[in-house]
Design a protein around this motif. Structure first.
Motif, mmCIF file in Angstrom:
data_model
loop_
_atom_site.group_PDB
_atom_site.id
_atom_site.type_symbol
_atom_site.label_atom_id
_atom_site.label_comp_id
_atom_site.label_asym_id
_atom_site.label_seq_id
_atom_site.Cartn_x
_atom_site.Cartn_y
_atom_site.Cartn_z
ATOM 1 N N ARG A 290 0.835 -1.210 0.000
ATOM 2 C CA ARG A 290 0.000 0.000 0.000
ATOM 3 C C ARG A 290 0.868 1.257 0.000
ATOM 4 O O ARG A 290 2.046 1.223 0.383
ATOM 5 N N TYR A 317 -4.104 9.959 -3.815
ATOM 6 C CA TYR A 317 -4.816 8.849 -3.177
ATOM 7 C C TYR A 317 -6.136 9.320 -2.583
ATOM 8 O O TYR A 317 -7.145 8.599 -2.624
ATOM 9 N N GLU A 322 -8.508 6.393 -1.730
ATOM 10 C CA GLU A 322 -7.666 5.271 -1.313
ATOM 11 C C GLU A 322 -6.859 5.692 -0.087
ATOM 12 O O GLU A 322 -6.133 6.689 -0.129
#
Length: 438
Positions: A290, A317, A322
């Motif tokens: 990640r 992100y 995310e």
């Protein structure tokens, strides 16, 4: 007796923010509706809860300041009507020879004795045991898993290096009060034997006693034995047995919804500032798959705008909804290298302030769900986000509950002690905040 409906029964003072949520988690598991305040509230307006936990940031400040803050918290809890009081510190007894566990305990005992009578609050126990997380005490010695405290990695803690596993000795160096031991022999025999041990220690002039505990069953025994103590001190584990005392006294109803929290919508992020083994492993696990950005304290000290760098990293992100990790976690050797250049306190404050500023920036960009690793980091983040009160929800991992702020636009927070949580804690916490915190 009639069960309590508004006035709090148990008033707790925690020496850091994640420790406060850890304790609150235990109380919620016991069916107590629990509210945590960030610092001492300015108003004495009644807070409706069964248990109140005042989260201070007093673990590593000068002892005199820790005492003053703890006494202010005690005054507020008294005004809330609390019947019993709890001083919570880390399950690894994080402290130095100067305090702050001993000085704060002395001050609380003095204050409560002055109000209740000469002997009513003149004795307490100190039990940081938390078997569910591998912290056990036998013959006064603290183990982390199968290892004595002084060989567990805590000997390398940057602020409170623990180099002695004998807690009787550790606590005795912090106080002029006589320190004793509630031996496992008594605990194994049950509540009556523990109370006899309390009386024997009192008669011998002991004011604080380390209490052995190697299992949750031991903590339930100790908790019941402490029903008549005005003050209890320890880690969150000893709170396992406290709700039942109030229930037996007819003061507490069963609370099936004690862990209920509001749904929180918005973006998510993870912030990590702890240098513990557990958090290092969690950071490594996240980074393997990640997005993550490392905050460099030396770059910040040179004047580089690492806050803007981190937020610039996060923006793509955030645009994709995310979650990402922003971390200052480092190995013990890396931490020592930074401390040599900046100084111990300066390095710690720089990391905390930087992550707090990043948290503010993320909030401005729509983040409403935060997972935060590290007690000092959590304290800095909640202050930066202007959080004053938390409702405590269900457990994510042992010692770490979900929480939500009060008010019209709540935030969802998972505030983790550096030492706690499984390797995949960050992912697990985000799933919980996104789905289970309802």
């Amino acid at each position: 007796m009639t069960a309590n409906t508004t006035r709090a029964l148990l008033g707790c003072i925690a020496d850091d923010f994640t420790g406060a949520t850890d304790l609150a988690n235990m109380l919620v598991r016991g069916g107590m509706r629990t509210v945590q305040t960030i610092g001492v509230p300015a108003s004495n307006e009644t807070v409706e809860a069964d248990a109140l936990v005042v989260a201070l940031k007093s673990r590593t400040i000068p002892a005199a300041d820790a005492v003053a803050q703890s006494l202010a918290a005690l005054d507020w809890l008294r005004a809330q009507g609390c019947r019993q009081f709890f001083f919570k510190y880390c399950s690894t007894f994080d402290s130095t020879d100067a305090g702050n566990i001993g000085p704060v305990t002395d001050a609380l005992l003095d204050a409560l004795s002055a109000e209740a009578g000469a002997n009513a609050a003149a004795f307490t126990i100190a039990c940081p045991a938390f078997p569910e997380n591998g912290r056990t005490i036998f013959r006064g010695h603290l183990f982390v898993g199968d290892t004595l405290l002084n060989a567990s990695g805590m000997e390398n803690h940057p602020l409170t290096p623990m180099r002695d596993a004998n807690l009787v000795s550790v606590l005795q160096r912090q106080t002029e009060s006589k320190v004793g031991l509630v031996r496992y022999d008594a605990v194994a025999q049950g509540v009556s034997a523990v109370r006899v041990s309390f009386d024997t220690l009192r008669n011998d002039g002991v004011r604080m006693a380390i209490a052995d505990a190697v299992s949750d069953a031991d903590l339930y025994i100790l908790g019941e034995a402490c029903a008549d103590l005005t003050l209890i001190t320890g880690g969150s584990g000893i709170a396992l047995g406290l709700p039942a005392n109030f229930r037996r006294a007819g003061l507490l109803n069963e609370q099936g919804d004690a862990a209920q929290l509001p749904q929180v919508n918005g973006l998510s992020a993870v912030l990590a500032g702890s240098a513990s083994k557990a958090t290092n492993a969690q950071v490594a696990e996240w980074r393997a798959t990640r997005p993550a950005f490392r905050v460099d304290p030396l770059a910040a000290a040179r004047g580089e705008n690492v806050v803007e760098q981190a937020l610039a990293f996060a923006q793509p992100y955030l645009d994709k909804a995310e979650p990402m990790l922003i971390y200052a976690t480092a190995t013990p050797d890396e931490v020592k290298a930074v401390q040599r250049q900046l100084g111990v306190n300066e390095a710690g404050h720089l990391v905390e302030n930087t992550l707090a500023a990043i948290a503010r920036g993320l909030h401005e960009r729509g983040v409403r769900k935060f997972v935060v690793a590290g007690g000092e980091t959590s304290g800095a983040v909640v202050q930066a986000l202007d959080v004053h009160t938390l409702r405590i929800g269900a457990q994510i991992d042992p010692g770490v509950p979900a929480t939500a702020t009060t008010g019209a636009e709540p935030l969802a927070l998972a505030l983790k002690s550096g030492n706690f949580g499984t390797t995949d804690f960050f992912e697990k916490a985000l799933r919980h905040l996104n789905g289970a915190a309802q």
